[in-house]
Design a protein around this motif. Structure first.
Motif, PDB file in Angstrom:
ATOM      1  N   LEU A 178       2.375   7.268  -3.225  1.00 44.12           N
ATOM      2  CA  LEU A 178       2.039   5.977  -3.834  1.00 44.12           C
ATOM      3  C   LEU A 178       0.533   5.765  -3.859  1.00 44.12           C
ATOM      4  O   LEU A 178      -0.008   5.241  -4.836  1.00 44.12           O
ATOM      5  N   GLY A 179      -0.133   6.193  -2.797  1.00 44.59           N
ATOM      6  CA  GLY A 179      -1.588   6.061  -2.750  1.00 44.59           C
ATOM      7  C   GLY A 179      -2.262   6.816  -3.873  1.00 44.59           C
ATOM      8  O   GLY A 179      -3.182   6.303  -4.515  1.00 44.59           O
ATOM      9  N   GLU A 180      -1.804   8.029  -4.131  1.00 45.37           N
ATOM     10  CA  GLU A 180      -2.369   8.826  -5.226  1.00 45.37           C
ATOM     11  C   GLU A 180      -2.142   8.142  -6.568  1.00 45.37           C
ATOM     12  O   GLU A 180      -2.993   8.168  -7.451  1.00 45.37           O
ATOM     13  N   GLU A 181      -0.996   7.512  -6.700  1.00 45.70           N
ATOM     14  CA  GLU A 181      -0.658   6.815  -7.946  1.00 45.70           C
ATOM     15  C   GLU A 181      -1.599   5.638  -8.209  1.00 45.70           C
ATOM     16  O   GLU A 181      -1.994   5.386  -9.348  1.00 45.70           O
ATOM     17  N   PHE A 182      -1.981   4.926  -7.155  1.00 44.39           N
ATOM     18  CA  PHE A 182      -2.762   3.706  -7.328  1.00 44.39           C
ATOM     19  C   PHE A 182      -4.266   3.888  -7.184  1.00 44.39           C
ATOM     20  O   PHE A 182      -5.024   2.952  -7.456  1.00 44.39           O
ATOM     21  N   GLU A 183      -4.743   5.066  -6.802  1.00 45.77           N
ATOM     22  CA  GLU A 183      -6.178   5.282  -6.622  1.00 45.77           C
ATOM     23  C   GLU A 183      -6.976   5.001  -7.894  1.00 45.77           C
ATOM     24  O   GLU A 183      -8.001   4.323  -7.859  1.00 45.77           O
ATOM     25  N   ALA A 184      -6.517   5.522  -9.024  1.00 47.78           N
ATOM     26  CA  ALA A 184      -7.250   5.339 -10.286  1.00 47.78           C
ATOM     27  C   ALA A 184      -7.239   3.883 -10.722  1.00 47.78           C
ATOM     28  O   ALA A 184      -8.255   3.358 -11.195  1.00 47.78           O
ATOM     29  N   ILE A 185      -6.121   3.218 -10.544  1.00 49.65           N
ATOM     30  CA  ILE A 185      -6.027   1.802 -10.920  1.00 49.65           C
ATOM     31  C   ILE A 185      -7.010   0.979 -10.098  1.00 49.65           C
ATOM     32  O   ILE A 185      -7.736   0.136 -10.620  1.00 49.65           O
ATOM     33  N   ALA A 186      -7.027   1.238  -8.793  1.00 48.58           N
ATOM     34  CA  ALA A 186      -7.933   0.501  -7.907  1.00 48.58           C
ATOM     35  C   ALA A 186      -9.396   0.795  -8.254  1.00 48.58           C
ATOM     36  O   ALA A 186     -10.218  -0.122  -8.298  1.00 48.58           O
TER      37      ALA A 186
ATOM     38  N   VAL B  11      10.318  -0.593  -3.795  1.00 50.94           N
ATOM     39  CA  VAL B  11      10.053  -1.807  -3.030  1.00 50.94           C
ATOM     40  C   VAL B  11       8.587  -1.854  -2.591  1.00 50.94           C
ATOM     41  O   VAL B  11       7.988  -2.922  -2.545  1.00 50.94           O
ATOM     42  N   LEU B  12       8.002  -0.712  -2.297  1.00 53.36           N
ATOM     43  CA  LEU B  12       6.590  -0.668  -1.926  1.00 53.36           C
ATOM     44  C   LEU B  12       5.673  -0.695  -3.145  1.00 53.36           C
ATOM     45  O   LEU B  12       4.570  -1.241  -3.095  1.00 53.36           O
ATOM     46  N   ARG B  13       6.102  -0.112  -4.246  1.00 52.09           N
ATOM     47  CA  ARG B  13       5.269  -0.030  -5.447  1.00 52.09           C
ATOM     48  C   ARG B  13       5.046  -1.402  -6.077  1.00 52.09           C
ATOM     49  O   ARG B  13       3.932  -1.729  -6.499  1.00 52.09           O
ATOM     50  N   ILE B  14       6.072  -2.218  -6.155  1.00 53.69           N
ATOM     51  CA  ILE B  14       5.978  -3.488  -6.892  1.00 53.69           C
ATOM     52  C   ILE B  14       4.913  -4.420  -6.310  1.00 53.69           C
ATOM     53  O   ILE B  14       4.040  -4.879  -7.053  1.00 53.69           O
ATOM     54  N   PRO B  15       4.918  -4.725  -4.998  1.00 54.87           N
ATOM     55  CA  PRO B  15       3.858  -5.628  -4.507  1.00 54.87           C
ATOM     56  C   PRO B  15       2.463  -5.003  -4.586  1.00 54.87           C
ATOM     57  O   PRO B  15       1.478  -5.716  -4.807  1.00 54.87           O
ATOM     58  N   THR B  16       2.371  -3.692  -4.446  1.00 49.90           N
ATOM     59  CA  THR B  16       1.071  -3.032  -4.556  1.00 49.90           C
ATOM     60  C   THR B  16       0.548  -3.175  -5.979  1.00 49.90           C
ATOM     61  O   THR B  16      -0.617  -3.523  -6.187  1.00 49.90           O
ATOM     62  N   GLN B  17       1.400  -2.925  -6.952  1.00 50.33           N
ATOM     63  CA  GLN B  17       1.013  -3.076  -8.358  1.00 50.33           C
ATOM     64  C   GLN B  17       0.586  -4.508  -8.646  1.00 50.33           C
ATOM     65  O   GLN B  17      -0.419  -4.739  -9.316  1.00 50.33           O
ATOM     66  N   GLN B  18       1.320  -5.471  -8.123  1.00 54.48           N
ATOM     67  CA  GLN B  18       0.981  -6.878  -8.370  1.00 54.48           C
ATOM     68  C   GLN B  18      -0.377  -7.227  -7.783  1.00 54.48           C
ATOM     69  O   GLN B  18      -1.187  -7.887  -8.421  1.00 54.48           O
ATOM     70  N   ARG B  19      -0.636  -6.782  -6.571  1.00 55.97           N
ATOM     71  CA  ARG B  19      -1.907  -7.118  -5.935  1.00 55.97           C
ATOM     72  C   ARG B  19      -3.084  -6.420  -6.610  1.00 55.97           C
ATOM     73  O   ARG B  19      -4.154  -7.013  -6.737  1.00 55.97           O
ATOM     74  N   LEU B  20      -2.883  -5.216  -7.060  1.00 53.90           N
ATOM     75  CA  LEU B  20      -3.968  -4.527  -7.766  1.00 53.90           C
ATOM     76  C   LEU B  20      -4.273  -5.212  -9.084  1.00 53.90           C
ATOM     77  O   LEU B  20      -5.413  -5.192  -9.549  1.00 53.90           O
ATOM     78  N   SER B  21      -3.287  -5.818  -9.689  1.00 50.18           N
ATOM     79  CA  SER B  21      -3.547  -6.512 -10.954  1.00 50.18           C
ATOM     80  C   SER B  21      -4.190  -7.880 -10.717  1.00 50.18           C
ATOM     81  O   SER B  21      -4.841  -8.418 -11.599  1.00 50.18           O
ATOM     82  N   ILE B  22      -4.063  -8.427  -9.509  1.00 46.95           N
ATOM     83  CA  ILE B  22      -4.629  -9.740  -9.191  1.00 46.95           C
ATOM     84  C   ILE B  22      -6.071  -9.629  -8.720  1.00 46.95           C
ATOM     85  O   ILE B  22      -6.944 -10.362  -9.157  1.00 46.95           O
ATOM     86  N   TYR B  23      -6.349  -8.692  -7.801  1.00 44.24           N
ATOM     87  CA  TYR B  23      -7.668  -8.609  -7.182  1.00 44.24           C
ATOM     88  C   TYR B  23      -8.647  -7.834  -8.063  1.00 44.24           C
ATOM     89  O   TYR B  23      -8.363  -6.748  -8.502  1.00 44.24           O
ATOM     90  N   SER B  24      -9.800  -8.413  -8.299  1.00 48.98           N
ATOM     91  CA  SER B  24     -10.809  -7.718  -9.099  1.00 48.98           C
ATOM     92  C   SER B  24     -12.067  -7.433  -8.292  1.00 48.98           C
ATOM     93  O   SER B  24     -12.982  -6.804  -8.779  1.00 48.98           O
ATOM     94  N   GLU B  25     -12.134  -7.935  -7.085  1.00 46.53           N
ATOM     95  CA  GLU B  25     -13.262  -7.612  -6.209  1.00 46.53           C
ATOM     96  C   GLU B  25     -12.708  -7.168  -4.865  1.00 46.53           C
ATOM     97  O   GLU B  25     -11.514  -7.285  -4.621  1.00 46.53           O
ATOM     98  N   ARG B  26     -13.585  -6.642  -4.010  1.00 50.97           N
ATOM     99  CA  ARG B  26     -13.133  -6.092  -2.739  1.00 50.97           C
ATOM    100  C   ARG B  26     -12.384  -7.155  -1.945  1.00 50.97           C
ATOM    101  O   ARG B  26     -12.870  -8.232  -1.702  1.00 50.97           O
ATOM    102  N   SER B  27     -11.165  -6.814  -1.568  1.00 50.35           N
ATOM    103  CA  SER B  27     -10.322  -7.699  -0.794  1.00 50.35           C
ATOM    104  C   SER B  27      -9.477  -6.844   0.124  1.00 50.35           C
ATOM    105  O   SER B  27      -9.068  -5.757  -0.243  1.00 50.35           O
ATOM    106  N   ASP B  28      -9.224  -7.332   1.297  1.00 49.38           N
ATOM    107  CA  ASP B  28      -8.367  -6.606   2.229  1.00 49.38           C
ATOM    108  C   ASP B  28      -6.989  -7.246   2.229  1.00 49.38           C
ATOM    109  O   ASP B  28      -6.863  -8.459   2.321  1.00 49.38           O
TER     110      ASP B  28
END
Length: 105
Positions: free
Chosen positions: A46-54, A80-97
């Motif tokens: 999942l991390g590899e999948e989301f690296e480029a998006i982030a 179940v893990l992908r959906i909230p990660t995708q949602q948060r990546l689409s929401i945050y545009s600056e560095r956020s933890d």
């Protein structure tokens, strides 16, 4: 970089399929496929999948691999893990933890 973008596009396609399958599971039209699953390997994928998006969103994206084996439907856990990660990546545009999930063995 091209490979990462390709994985991100595949992830978006998978997200749509995930939502459909989750609705099938909710309607009991789908039976889970219980298998022993390596959580660290699943999260790494999942991390590899989301690296480029982030990276495109200017986010510092990191994963924490925790060695654990669980009996689960691997495909559904991934979803179940992908959906909230995708949602948060689409929401945050600056560095956020934020923590999507923390699994302790």
């Amino acid at each position: 970089m091209v490979q990462q973008v390709h994985r991100a596009l595949e992830g978006a396609e998978d997200l749509l399929a995930d939502l459909l399958d989750i609705s099938k599971l909710d309607q009991q039209a789908m039976v889970p496929d219980w298998v022993m699953t390596d959580v660290a390997a699943l999260v790494e994928g999942l991390g590899e999948e989301f690296e480029a998006i982030a990276a495109n969103a200017g986010l510092d994206f990191r994963i924490r691999k925790i060695p654990a084996m669980v009996k689960t439907d691997q495909r559904m856990l991934t979803r179940v893990l992908r959906i909230p990660t995708q949602q948060r990546l689409s929401i945050y545009s600056e560095r956020s933890d934020f923590a999507c999930a923390e699994i302790k063995a």
